[in-house]
Design an enzyme around this catalytic site. Sequence first.
Site, PDB file in Angstrom:
ATOM      1  N   HIS A   1       0.838  -1.195   0.000  1.00 35.55           N
ATOM      2  CA  HIS A   1       0.000   0.000   0.000  1.00 35.55           C
ATOM      3  C   HIS A   1       0.873   1.246   0.000  1.00 35.55           C
ATOM      4  O   HIS A   1       2.100   1.167   0.138  1.00 35.55           O
ATOM      5  CB  HIS A   1      -0.985   0.002   1.165  1.00 35.55           C
ATOM      6  CG  HIS A   1      -0.380  -0.038   2.539  1.00 35.55           C
ATOM      7  ND1 HIS A   1       0.363  -1.114   3.006  1.00 35.55           N
ATOM      8  CD2 HIS A   1      -0.410   0.869   3.565  1.00 35.55           C
ATOM      9  CE1 HIS A   1       0.753  -0.875   4.251  1.00 35.55           C
ATOM     10  NE2 HIS A   1       0.308   0.326   4.602  1.00 35.55           N
TER      11      HIS A   1
ATOM     12  N   ASP B   1       5.733   4.500   5.117  1.00 41.52           N
ATOM     13  CA  ASP B   1       6.586   3.518   5.797  1.00 41.52           C
ATOM     14  C   ASP B   1       6.601   2.169   5.080  1.00 41.52           C
ATOM     15  O   ASP B   1       7.252   1.225   5.542  1.00 41.52           O
ATOM     16  CB  ASP B   1       6.161   3.352   7.263  1.00 41.52           C
ATOM     17  CG  ASP B   1       4.723   2.897   7.442  1.00 41.52           C
ATOM     18  OD1 ASP B   1       3.865   3.249   6.600  1.00 41.52           O
ATOM     19  OD2 ASP B   1       4.428   2.186   8.426  1.00 41.52           O
ATOM     20  N   HIS B   2       5.910   2.081   3.946  1.00 41.79           N
ATOM     21  CA  HIS B   2       5.946   0.876   3.119  1.00 41.79           C
ATOM     22  C   HIS B   2       6.449   1.158   1.703  1.00 41.79           C
ATOM     23  O   HIS B   2       6.884   0.232   1.019  1.00 41.79           O
ATOM     24  CB  HIS B   2       4.557   0.243   3.040  1.00 41.79           C
ATOM     25  CG  HIS B   2       4.072  -0.283   4.350  1.00 41.79           C
ATOM     26  ND1 HIS B   2       4.126  -1.625   4.691  1.00 41.79           N
ATOM     27  CD2 HIS B   2       3.541   0.350   5.421  1.00 41.79           C
ATOM     28  CE1 HIS B   2       3.640  -1.785   5.923  1.00 41.79           C
ATOM     29  NE2 HIS B   2       3.280  -0.592   6.381  1.00 41.79           N
TER      30      HIS B   2
ATOM     31  N   HIS C   1      -7.502  -1.190   5.250  1.00 39.39           N
ATOM     32  CA  HIS C   1      -6.469  -0.332   5.846  1.00 39.39           C
ATOM     33  C   HIS C   1      -6.239   0.870   4.931  1.00 39.39           C
ATOM     34  O   HIS C   1      -6.198   2.008   5.384  1.00 39.39           O
ATOM     35  CB  HIS C   1      -5.188  -1.130   6.043  1.00 39.39           C
ATOM     36  CG  HIS C   1      -4.094  -0.357   6.710  1.00 39.39           C
ATOM     37  ND1 HIS C   1      -4.142   0.003   8.036  1.00 39.39           N
ATOM     38  CD2 HIS C   1      -2.925   0.135   6.218  1.00 39.39           C
ATOM     39  CE1 HIS C   1      -3.055   0.689   8.338  1.00 39.39           C
ATOM     40  NE2 HIS C   1      -2.303   0.786   7.256  1.00 39.39           N
TER      41      HIS C   1
ATOM     42  N   ASP D   1      -0.344  -4.503   5.950  1.00 42.25           N
ATOM     43  CA  ASP D   1      -1.062  -4.060   7.140  1.00 42.25           C
ATOM     44  C   ASP D   1      -2.498  -4.576   7.163  1.00 42.25           C
ATOM     45  O   ASP D   1      -3.401  -3.931   7.719  1.00 42.25           O
ATOM     46  CB  ASP D   1      -1.056  -2.526   7.226  1.00 42.25           C
ATOM     47  CG  ASP D   1       0.307  -1.983   7.632  1.00 42.25           C
ATOM     48  OD1 ASP D   1       1.247  -2.781   7.780  1.00 42.25           O
ATOM     49  OD2 ASP D   1       0.435  -0.757   7.781  1.00 42.25           O
TER      50      ASP D   1
ATOM     51  N   HIS E   1       4.462  -5.196  10.115  1.00 46.13           N
ATOM     52  CA  HIS E   1       4.946  -4.584  11.356  1.00 46.13           C
ATOM     53  C   HIS E   1       5.206  -5.642  12.410  1.00 46.13           C
ATOM     54  O   HIS E   1       4.557  -6.698  12.433  1.00 46.13           O
ATOM     55  CB  HIS E   1       3.923  -3.589  11.914  1.00 46.13           C
ATOM     56  CG  HIS E   1       3.747  -2.363  11.091  1.00 46.13           C
ATOM     57  ND1 HIS E   1       4.479  -1.209  11.292  1.00 46.13           N
ATOM     58  CD2 HIS E   1       2.926  -2.098  10.048  1.00 46.13           C
ATOM     59  CE1 HIS E   1       4.111  -0.287  10.409  1.00 46.13           C
ATOM     60  NE2 HIS E   1       3.158  -0.806   9.640  1.00 46.13           N
TER      61      HIS E   1
END
Length: 282
Positions: A54, A58-59, A110, A134, A173
Amino acid sequence: MKVKVISILEDNYMYLVIEESTKEAVAVDAAAPKRLLEIIRKEGAALKAILTTHHHWDHARGNEELAKLYPDLRVYGADERIGALTNKVTHNEVLKFGDINVRCLFTPCHTSGHTCYFMWEDNSPDAPALFSGDTLFVGGCGRFFEGTAEQMYKNLTDVLAALPEETKVFCGHECAVRNLKFASKVEPENENVKKKLAWAKRRDDEDLPAVPSTLQEEFQYNPFLRVSEEAVQKFTGKTDPVDVLRALRTEKDNFKKPKERLNPQAMLAFEWGLFSPFLEKK
């Protein structure tokens, strides 16, 4: 097929999947390009593609930098907001990288364009792998930033539950201890939760990852996959599975919030990437 688990940022995972016969590699959620390049050099691998679950920074924040370094690099994802995207994928589309096969599984909630990647290798006795971003975590699931409980229920109990039970789960995560503490509140008598929490705490003490789990294991202790269980329904006061899931997510969102956690507005700013121009890329 070799999976390198790479810890980055505060609690994120990115992955490098290497076809051992050719050393060709695919990265999943390449958010720390310099760290990824170190691993690629160490492994003697050749990066061919990025699979992005996505668009959150942070991805996906390393995509542009890597695309500049590798002009032929292909970047796959299901959301136009993903940086350097070259190939927009659709649900159940199958990609092939040598002997490695990837089925794209559209799992919106998400984010509206979230996609998981189910990966297996031809003629291999090894268990397949799910890179769940996520959507599914060890002992938990992702927050509903851009979707509904109905969507997450379908993601977990229809799309992902249809995969082989031996599938290894590589999530986005490291939050196993926190998730399993919540699971123990939901089902205090569940022995599987107790055992997995104790194991996850030991891993955390040794600074080791709690991934991968397996789908079979997740159905034994993950409350978000156990919404039809009597104990879980009793905890939420609901019986309809979607209502149970919605209530669980609300309870989890308010469960022992870490003192150092940013306020909701700042968290959303991070999720939307508003701070990324000011952060040093590692």
